[in-house]
Write a protein that holds these residues in place. Structure first.
Motif, PDB file in Angstrom:
ATOM      1  N   ALA A  24      24.105  29.644  41.591  1.00 46.71           N
ATOM      2  CA  ALA A  24      24.229  30.098  40.199  1.00 46.71           C
ATOM      3  C   ALA A  24      25.066  31.367  40.126  1.00 46.71           C
ATOM      4  N   GLU A  25      24.821  32.320  41.027  1.00 42.85           N
ATOM      5  CA  GLU A  25      25.589  33.567  41.040  1.00 42.85           C
ATOM      6  C   GLU A  25      27.049  33.293  41.399  1.00 42.85           C
ATOM      7  N   LEU A  26      27.259  32.403  42.343  1.00 40.21           N
ATOM      8  CA  LEU A  26      28.617  32.065  42.758  1.00 40.21           C
ATOM      9  C   LEU A  26      29.390  31.457  41.595  1.00 40.21           C
ATOM     10  N   LEU A  27      28.754  30.565  40.854  1.00 37.32           N
ATOM     11  CA  LEU A  27      29.394  29.957  39.689  1.00 37.32           C
ATOM     12  C   LEU A  27      29.762  31.021  38.655  1.00 37.32           C
ATOM     13  N   ALA A  28      28.875  31.979  38.427  1.00 34.72           N
ATOM     14  CA  ALA A  28      29.148  33.052  37.468  1.00 34.72           C
ATOM     15  C   ALA A  28      30.325  33.910  37.930  1.00 34.72           C
ATOM     16  N   VAL A  29      30.372  34.216  39.214  1.00 33.37           N
ATOM     17  CA  VAL A  29      31.455  35.031  39.752  1.00 33.37           C
ATOM     18  C   VAL A  29      32.785  34.294  39.643  1.00 33.37           C
ATOM     19  N   ILE A  30      32.789  33.016  40.003  1.00 36.01           N
ATOM     20  CA  ILE A  30      34.024  32.231  39.926  1.00 36.01           C
ATOM     21  C   ILE A  30      34.511  32.136  38.491  1.00 36.01           C
ATOM     22  N   THR A  31      33.601  31.930  37.557  1.00 33.28           N
ATOM     23  CA  THR A  31      33.962  31.864  36.145  1.00 33.28           C
ATOM     24  C   THR A  31      34.570  33.182  35.679  1.00 33.28           C
ATOM     25  N   GLU A  32      33.976  34.292  36.096  1.00 32.19           N
ATOM     26  CA  GLU A  32      34.492  35.620  35.729  1.00 32.19           C
ATOM     27  C   GLU A  32      35.882  35.855  36.328  1.00 32.19           C
ATOM     28  N   ILE A  33      36.053  35.472  37.585  1.00 28.46           N
ATOM     29  CA  ILE A  33      37.356  35.663  38.243  1.00 28.46           C
ATOM     30  C   ILE A  33      38.426  34.834  37.534  1.00 28.46           C
ATOM     31  N   LYS A  34      38.108  33.575  37.223  1.00 28.61           N
ATOM     32  CA  LYS A  34      39.079  32.724  36.531  1.00 28.61           C
ATOM     33  C   LYS A  34      39.449  33.307  35.174  1.00 28.61           C
ATOM     34  N   ALA A  35      38.480  33.851  34.468  1.00 28.55           N
ATOM     35  CA  ALA A  35      38.752  34.452  33.161  1.00 28.55           C
ATOM     36  C   ALA A  35      39.682  35.651  33.307  1.00 28.55           C
ATOM     37  N   LYS A  36      39.423  36.502  34.299  1.00 27.39           N
ATOM     38  CA  LYS A  36      40.279  37.680  34.532  1.00 27.39           C
ATOM     39  C   LYS A  36      41.684  37.260  34.940  1.00 27.39           C
ATOM     40  N   MET A  37      41.763  36.232  35.761  1.00 28.68           N
ATOM     41  CA  MET A  37      43.081  35.747  36.185  1.00 28.68           C
ATOM     42  C   MET A  37      43.870  35.239  34.992  1.00 28.68           C
ATOM     43  N   ALA A  38      43.203  34.501  34.106  1.00 23.99           N
ATOM     44  CA  ALA A  38      43.870  33.993  32.906  1.00 23.99           C
ATOM     45  C   ALA A  38      44.262  35.149  31.984  1.00 23.99           C
ATOM     46  N   GLU A  39      43.390  36.121  31.831  1.00 24.14           N
ATOM     47  CA  GLU A  39      43.644  37.269  30.948  1.00 24.14           C
ATOM     48  C   GLU A  39      44.859  38.070  31.395  1.00 24.14           C
ATOM     49  N   TYR A  40      44.996  38.263  32.703  1.00 21.80           N
ATOM     50  CA  TYR A  40      46.088  39.080  33.232  1.00 21.80           C
ATOM     51  C   TYR A  40      47.253  38.263  33.779  1.00 21.80           C
ATOM     52  N   GLY A  41      47.166  36.951  33.683  1.00 19.48           N
ATOM     53  CA  GLY A  41      48.263  36.101  34.152  1.00 19.48           C
ATOM     54  C   GLY A  41      48.425  36.129  35.667  1.00 19.48           C
ATOM     55  N   ILE A  42      47.332  36.216  36.374  1.00 18.87           N
ATOM     56  CA  ILE A  42      47.364  36.276  37.837  1.00 18.87           C
ATOM     57  C   ILE A  42      47.237  34.863  38.391  1.00 18.87           C
ATOM     58  N   SER A  43      48.069  34.563  39.395  1.00 20.15           N
ATOM     59  CA  SER A  43      47.994  33.240  40.038  1.00 20.15           C
ATOM     60  C   SER A  43      47.423  33.385  41.449  1.00 20.15           C
ATOM     61  N   SER A  44      47.081  32.266  42.030  1.00 16.53           N
ATOM     62  CA  SER A  44      46.588  32.267  43.413  1.00 16.53           C
ATOM     63  C   SER A  44      47.655  32.832  44.355  1.00 16.53           C
ATOM     64  N   LYS A  45      48.906  32.562  44.041  1.00 15.31           N
ATOM     65  CA  LYS A  45      50.014  33.077  44.851  1.00 15.31           C
ATOM     66  C   LYS A  45      50.036  34.607  44.812  1.00 15.31           C
ATOM     67  N   ASP A  46      49.778  35.183  43.629  1.00 20.95           N
ATOM     68  CA  ASP A  46      49.743  36.642  43.499  1.00 20.95           C
ATOM     69  C   ASP A  46      48.664  37.258  44.382  1.00 20.95           C
ATOM     70  N   LEU A  47      47.570  36.547  44.551  1.00 25.35           N
ATOM     71  CA  LEU A  47      46.456  37.041  45.366  1.00 25.35           C
ATOM     72  C   LEU A  47      46.677  36.807  46.860  1.00 25.35           C
ATOM     73  N   GLY A  48      47.727  36.066  47.188  1.00 20.65           N
ATOM     74  CA  GLY A  48      47.981  35.772  48.594  1.00 20.65           C
ATOM     75  C   GLY A  48      47.152  34.608  49.102  1.00 20.65           C
ATOM     76  N   VAL A  49      46.541  33.876  48.181  1.00 21.94           N
ATOM     77  CA  VAL A  49      45.734  32.721  48.572  1.00 21.94           C
ATOM     78  C   VAL A  49      46.639  31.573  48.981  1.00 21.94           C
ATOM     79  N   ILE A  50      47.727  31.405  48.247  1.00 25.73           N
ATOM     80  CA  ILE A  50      48.695  30.363  48.557  1.00 25.73           C
ATOM     81  C   ILE A  50      49.909  31.040  49.180  1.00 25.73           C
ATOM     82  N   LYS A  51      50.213  30.615  50.384  1.00 25.85           N
ATOM     83  CA  LYS A  51      51.372  31.175  51.075  1.00 25.85           C
ATOM     84  C   LYS A  51      52.642  30.565  50.502  1.00 25.85           C
ATOM     85  N   ASN A  52      53.741  31.249  50.677  1.00 25.03           N
ATOM     86  CA  ASN A  52      55.019  30.792  50.165  1.00 25.03           C
ATOM     87  C   ASN A  52      55.737  29.934  51.194  1.00 25.03           C
TER      88      ASN A  52
END
Length: 102
Positions: A24-52
């Motif tokens: 339940a906590e993990l779901l809440a955290v993921i939801t919050e992170i996705k919302a912040k990413m959408a709000e600031y226009g951050i992509s997985s690539k920006d976070l270094g999650v997806i390599k180039n």
């Protein structure tokens, strides 16, 4: 007095509850992170999650790494072409003969 079996059952029950809370906590955290990413226009690539890294498409030939004087090329993969086998049998190396392109 509490028995060993009763304590083991309590532990099992607490572990189930803990796992449910973690999910339940993990779901809440993921939801919050996705919302912040959408709000600031951050992509997985920006976070270094997806390599180039660019991956070669299947069926695309590998670039030539070796070339002989006649202009025949070989990528260095797969079976050696006849001209490479003959040159190696003659005691030469790929680098000695200038086959290495890069």
């Amino acid at each position: 007095m509490t028995t060993y079996k009763e304590i083991k059952n309590k532990i099992a029950q607490l572990e189930k509850e803990a796992e449910a809370l973690r999910k339940a906590e993990l779901l809440a955290v993921i939801t919050e992170i996705k919302a912040k990413m959408a709000e600031y226009g951050i992509s997985s690539k920006d976070l270094g999650v997806i390599k180039n890294k660019t991956r070669k498409q299947p069926g695309t030939p590998s670039p030539a790494r070796y070339r002989n004087k006649e202009g025949q090329t070989w990528s260095g993969r797969g079976r050696k072409p006849k001209w490479v086998i003959e040159a190696l049998a003659a005691g030469k190396t790929l680098e000695d003969m200038g086959y290495f392109i890069g």
